[in-house]
Design a protein around this motif. Structure first.
Motif, PDB file in Angstrom:
ATOM      1  N   GLU A  76       4.015  36.527 -23.951  1.00 30.87           N
ATOM      2  CA  GLU A  76       2.787  37.310 -23.942  1.00 30.87           C
ATOM      3  C   GLU A  76       3.119  38.788 -23.766  1.00 30.87           C
ATOM      4  O   GLU A  76       4.204  39.147 -23.302  1.00 30.87           O
ATOM      5  CB  GLU A  76       1.877  36.844 -22.795  1.00 30.87           C
ATOM      6  CG  GLU A  76       1.497  35.370 -22.863  1.00 30.87           C
ATOM      7  CD  GLU A  76       0.719  34.915 -21.637  1.00 30.87           C
ATOM      8  OE1 GLU A  76       0.488  35.765 -20.742  1.00 30.87           O
ATOM      9  OE2 GLU A  76       0.355  33.729 -21.573  1.00 30.87           O
ATOM     10  N   VAL A 110       5.548  38.794 -29.104  1.00 35.02           N
ATOM     11  CA  VAL A 110       4.342  38.124 -28.635  1.00 35.02           C
ATOM     12  C   VAL A 110       4.036  36.958 -29.576  1.00 35.02           C
ATOM     13  O   VAL A 110       4.022  37.114 -30.800  1.00 35.02           O
ATOM     14  CB  VAL A 110       3.152  39.107 -28.588  1.00 35.02           C
ATOM     15  CG1 VAL A 110       1.859  38.361 -28.256  1.00 35.02           C
ATOM     16  CG2 VAL A 110       3.414  40.203 -27.564  1.00 35.02           C
ATOM     17  N   ASP A 118       5.392  40.626 -20.874  1.00 38.64           N
ATOM     18  CA  ASP A 118       6.407  39.730 -20.317  1.00 38.64           C
ATOM     19  C   ASP A 118       7.775  40.408 -20.269  1.00 38.64           C
ATOM     20  O   ASP A 118       8.158  41.142 -21.192  1.00 38.64           O
ATOM     21  CB  ASP A 118       6.553  38.467 -21.176  1.00 38.64           C
ATOM     22  CG  ASP A 118       5.518  37.410 -20.852  1.00 38.64           C
ATOM     23  OD1 ASP A 118       4.825  37.548 -19.832  1.00 38.64           O
ATOM     24  OD2 ASP A 118       5.420  36.438 -21.630  1.00 38.64           O
TER      25      ASP A 118
END
Length: 372
Positions: free
Chosen positions: A223, A176, A226
């Motif tokens: 993110e 992330v 994902d």
């Protein structure tokens, strides 16, 4: 050289035997993969004109750009050359060689299935050799390239180890806040440091981009939640091994988990059927139909398997055999395939060697949805 002279001479002898069978006194080779296969000549400047002239008997002649001769000295066993310089039409060098060989009025077999003999150059060949008869050769070298020698398989095994390291580096970089560019950088470093050759940019998509087929990295920031989808190539001595994997940052959604289960089951089933004499159409059905039945795709028309070997960009597949629905051809020992199943933004694949006893899976990274 990447192979022994004995292996190269065996390839030439097999080529000439097939030429005799097809009544061809000379074969004019333009595909860079085929030139390399027969001569060993391998270089980055393949976008410029080059050719290999194979007579019915004796050694071939390499048509080469003057500035590439040092590379030919290192990589090729072929000593007879016809050289051109940049201020002349390179087809002149082919015409000069054929005339010197006494073949300028012969029936000449020409590779039609290559991007590297343009219509313009083909027309120039016919104009400069008005007494020759040009015919479409029956894919002689392409068919020989299908069955890999032990030395070729060893390069593909090494390429597979490199591909695995590239996948591992990509997943470790998938966090992330990281960008797709960060992942691509990790892939490239792993490729070089693990001994891989250069190749095309990696197929790499994340998040909503995973439904693309041939996308590459952007500046998109990853993110939580994902998916990370990648198809990577390990390359050794020009031999390519492919691997496709999907991971997810955090807990996968129900869709991603179910899609992965369907696709992995189909891939496992299809690969398990790969052995000498197996029908391509039956393997295709095992790979393709579960994806359609599960509703992961409305249609599924592109190939689910194709041959791999020695390649030049922009292609990343050998494509001498391609698995499509309804195919009736059968597999042979020594063929190497990239087997892939894709649907719903999820994909997995392996590079597989066909043997008499079943599949020899060359790529060995864990075949599962990777939770990151």
């Amino acid at each position: 050289m990447d192979f022994t002279i004995e292996e190269f001479r065996t390839r030439i002898e097999k080529t000439q035997a097939l030429m005799a069978k097809n009544n061809l006194p000379v074969l004019l080779v333009h595909a860079p993969e085929s030139i390399t296969y027969l001569s060993g000549f391998r270089m980055l400047g393949f976008f410029m004109y080059q050719a290999l002239i194979v007579p019915a008997s004796g050694d071939p002649v390499l048509v080469v750009r003057d500035v590439e001769q040092p590379t030919a000295d290192i990589t090729s066993w072929v000593k007879e050359r016809s050289v051109y310089i940049d201020i002349e039409d390179p087809i002149n060098a082919t015409q000069r060689a054929l005339k010197k060989m006494g073949l300028d009025g012969a029936t000449i077999g020409v590779e039609y299935s290559t991007w590297f003999l343009t219509l313009d150059r083909y027309e120039t060949l016919k104009r400069l050799l008005p007494n020759a008869k040009f015919v479409r050769e029956p894919n002689i070298v392409r068919e020989l390239r299908l069955i890999k020698s032990p030395a070729e398989v060893e390069y593909l095994r090494r390429a597979s180890r490199i591909a695995e390291k590239m996948v591992d580096a990509a997943f470790k970089a998938s966090k992330v806040g990281a960008s797709e560019r960060d992942i691509a950088s990790a892939i490239t470093v792993a490729q070089i440091q693990s001994g891989g050759d250069g190749h095309l940019e990696p197929i790499l998509m994340t998040g909503p981009r995973t439904r693309e087929l041939h996308g590459t990295w952007t500046d998109r920031i990853l993110e939580q939640g994902d998916s990370v989808y990648m198809e990577l190539n390990g390359v050794v001595k020009g031999y390519w091994s492919k691997i496709l994997r999907t991971g997810v940052l955090g807990k996968p959604s129900d869709h991603v988990r179910k899609a992965s289960e369907v696709i992995l089951a189909a891939l496992n089933d299809g690969i398990s059927r790969m052995r000498t004499g197996a029908h391509a159409g039956e393997i295709d059905d095992a790979l393709r139909q579960p994806v359609l039945k599960a509703g992961l795709r409305k249609s599924y028309y592109h190939r689910v398997g194709y041959t791999m070997g020695q390649l030049y960009p922009p292609s990343s597949g050998e494509y001498l055999r391609e698995m499509m629905s309804g195919d009736t051809w059968t597999l042979e020992a020594g063929q190497v395939f990239h087997m892939l199943v894709i649907g719903g933004g999820v994909g997995f694949s392996e590079t597989v060697l066909v043997t008499d006893n079943g599949p020899d899976i060359l790529t060995r990274y864990p075949r599962q949805l990777i939770e990151l």
